[in-house]
Scaffold this motif. Structure first.
Motif, mmCIF file in Angstrom:
data_model
loop_
_atom_site.group_PDB
_atom_site.id
_atom_site.type_symbol
_atom_site.label_atom_id
_atom_site.label_comp_id
_atom_site.label_asym_id
_atom_site.label_seq_id
_atom_site.Cartn_x
_atom_site.Cartn_y
_atom_site.Cartn_z
ATOM 1 N N VAL A 18 -7.051 -6.705 24.356
ATOM 2 C CA VAL A 18 -7.901 -6.466 25.761
ATOM 3 C C VAL A 18 -7.973 -4.431 25.595
ATOM 4 O O VAL A 18 -7.126 -4.481 24.559
ATOM 5 N N SER A 19 -8.871 -3.563 26.349
ATOM 6 C CA SER A 19 -9.367 -2.432 26.261
ATOM 7 C C SER A 19 -7.793 -1.515 27.240
ATOM 8 O O SER A 19 -7.056 -2.208 27.453
ATOM 9 N N LEU A 20 -7.731 -0.731 26.546
ATOM 10 C CA LEU A 20 -6.780 0.319 27.188
ATOM 11 C C LEU A 20 -6.776 0.727 28.787
ATOM 12 O O LEU A 20 -5.689 0.366 29.419
ATOM 13 N N TRP A 21 -8.010 0.765 29.138
ATOM 14 C CA TRP A 21 -7.798 0.920 30.653
ATOM 15 C C TRP A 21 -7.696 -0.633 31.205
ATOM 16 O O TRP A 21 -6.538 -0.894 32.726
ATOM 17 N N VAL A 22 -8.046 -1.612 30.480
ATOM 18 C CA VAL A 22 -7.147 -2.945 31.709
ATOM 19 C C VAL A 22 -5.364 -3.402 31.495
ATOM 20 O O VAL A 22 -5.451 -3.650 32.735
ATOM 21 N N ILE A 33 -3.890 -0.448 31.115
ATOM 22 C CA ILE A 33 -3.202 1.155 32.182
ATOM 23 C C ILE A 33 -3.943 -0.075 33.991
ATOM 24 O O ILE A 33 -2.419 0.217 34.723
ATOM 25 N N LEU A 34 -4.334 -0.218 34.151
ATOM 26 C CA LEU A 34 -4.493 -1.364 35.159
ATOM 27 C C LEU A 34 -4.431 -1.788 35.230
ATOM 28 O O LEU A 34 -3.476 -2.060 37.056
ATOM 29 N N SER A 35 -3.491 -2.714 34.909
ATOM 30 C CA SER A 35 -2.557 -3.854 35.473
ATOM 31 C C SER A 35 -1.116 -3.556 35.626
ATOM 32 O O SER A 35 -0.648 -3.784 36.477
ATOM 33 N N LEU A 36 -1.044 -2.281 34.742
ATOM 34 C CA LEU A 36 0.009 -1.822 35.328
ATOM 35 C C LEU A 36 0.744 -1.329 36.582
ATOM 36 O O LEU A 36 1.570 -0.969 37.011
ATOM 37 N N VAL A 37 -0.398 -0.579 36.865
ATOM 38 C CA VAL A 37 -0.566 0.445 37.810
ATOM 39 C C VAL A 37 -0.497 -0.783 39.313
ATOM 40 O O VAL A 37 0.482 -0.476 40.391
ATOM 41 N N LEU A 38 -1.095 -2.237 39.465
ATOM 42 C CA LEU A 38 -1.303 -2.781 40.062
ATOM 43 C C LEU A 38 0.307 -3.424 39.884
ATOM 44 O O LEU A 38 0.704 -3.590 41.912
ATOM 45 N N LEU A 39 0.449 -3.757 39.021
ATOM 46 C CA LEU A 39 2.372 -3.998 38.732
ATOM 47 C C LEU A 39 3.283 -3.551 39.960
ATOM 48 O O LEU A 39 3.867 -3.785 40.295
ATOM 49 N N TYR A 40 2.999 -2.337 39.025
ATOM 50 C CA TYR A 40 4.611 -1.432 39.926
ATOM 51 C C TYR A 40 4.017 -1.150 41.750
ATOM 52 O O TYR A 40 4.668 -0.533 41.704
ATOM 53 N N LEU A 41 2.523 -1.013 41.822
ATOM 54 C CA LEU A 41 2.128 -0.737 43.485
ATOM 55 C C LEU A 41 2.592 -1.690 44.458
ATOM 56 O O LEU A 41 3.517 -2.023 45.429
ATOM 57 N N PHE A 42 2.822 -3.320 42.988
ATOM 58 C CA PHE A 42 3.028 -3.926 44.155
ATOM 59 C C PHE A 42 4.514 -4.164 44.031
ATOM 60 O O PHE A 42 5.329 -5.037 45.276
ATOM 61 N N ALA A 43 5.102 -4.034 42.761
ATOM 62 C CA ALA A 43 6.681 -3.791 43.383
ATOM 63 C C ALA A 43 6.806 -3.505 44.438
ATOM 64 O O ALA A 43 8.476 -3.618 44.910
#
Length: 299
Positions: free
Chosen positions: A249-253, A255-265
């Motif tokens: 997948v692209s790098l932005w996918v 990074i966005l996945s990580l940002v959402l994961l840490y936000l929900f964490a």
């Protein structure tokens, strides 16, 4: 030392000094190896067992090394969350019957207590993994010294492989904190065993789902359903790691996945802390949806 540090130190040392910790750390890998060898020996001559054991497993001949690395990382993460998330759940459930915790809650926030439990259990898990890694390392050295296989050690220093370890670590931390808080909140919800078991079953099915979707994602990283799962917090720790490591997948996918994961964490830590603190005041009461909304609006 801060309140958080003191609680983590006490929780960690209490568990590490227990005999059961060292018995499990040494005996469990030996049992896994023994059962694995037994099942492998039996499955070698049984086509039916091979089909049952690998009904949808990707063909290793059609996968790159990074895809295999990503799939194995996702599987290991799911297993880690199941084992040590259950430990957090049981610790919270047990401590609800301890009246000392009620006194502690008057001077320490629920978020701090939840975070301390999550970090201490994570350190316990890392301690066990280090012991297992040392045992495996000794075993590998013995095998290498006896059989002297031709192992391409240089591949481990490749930039994409090193970056794969970084992605695996980032998704591991975010996924562990998120699921650890969810396990803690479920442990604090009720004192009744049947209701607790229901919560555990739901979380287990989520992890099992991410386990199997991760195998599919190894060969289909751009699938629409896989992309959705890489953003959904209950599956993103596994699916996101598989996609990031395999490079599908692209790098932005990623990074966005990580940002959402840490936000929900972060949100899950806040949620679990409020549920835990409130559960001490309503011991033995079944939480209704209205109660939970009231807890979330509280400070």
């Amino acid at each position: 030392m801060s309140q958080l540090g003191l609680i983590i130190k006490n929780e960690y040392l209490t568990d590490v000094k227990a005999k059961s910790f060292w018995i499990g750390t040494i005996v469990v890998p030996i049992m896994f190896i023994g059962f694995g060898l037994l099942i492998g020996f039996m499955a070698a001559d049984s086509e039916s067992m091979q089909k049952i054991a690998n009904p949808t497993a990707p063909d290793p001949d059609e996968m790159s090394g990074l895809q295999v690395f990503g799939m194995l990382s996702g599987i290991m993460l799911a297993m880690f969350l199941m084992i040590y998330g259950s430990m957090i759940f049981n610790k919270v459930k047990k401590e609800k019957t301890n009246r000392i915790i009620e006194v502690l809650a008057t001077s320490v926030t629920g978020r701090t207590m939840m975070l301390a439990k999550i970090i201490s259990v994570g350190l316990i898990g890392l301690t066990q993994m280090l012991v297992w890694a040392a045992m495996i390392g000794v075993g590998i050295m013995v095998v290498i010294s006896i059989f002297q296989p031709d192992i391409p050690w240089g591949d481990l220093a490749r930039p994409d492989v090193l970056m794969g370890f970084v992605w695996a670590l980032l998704f591991f931390i975010g996924g562990y904190v998120f699921y650890g808080a969810i396990y803690a909140a479920c442990g604090a919800m009720t004192d009744k065993d049947n209701e607790n078991q229901g919560y555990m079953t739901l979380i287990t099915f989520m992890l099992l789902g991410s386990f199997y979707i991760g195998q599919f994602a190894a060969n289909h990283p751009d699938n629409a359903f896989v992309l959705f799962c890489s953003f959904f917090p209950f599956t993103s720790p596994t699916i996101g790691a598989v996609n990031a490591i395999s490079g599908g997948v692209s790098l932005w996918v990623t990074i966005l996945s990580l940002v959402l994961l840490y936000l929900f964490a972060y949100l899950s830590i806040s949620f679990a802390g409020k549920i835990y603190t409130s559960s001490l005041l309503l011991k033995g009461k079944k939480f209704s949806p209205q109660d939970i909304l009231t807890f979330l609006r509280s400070r």
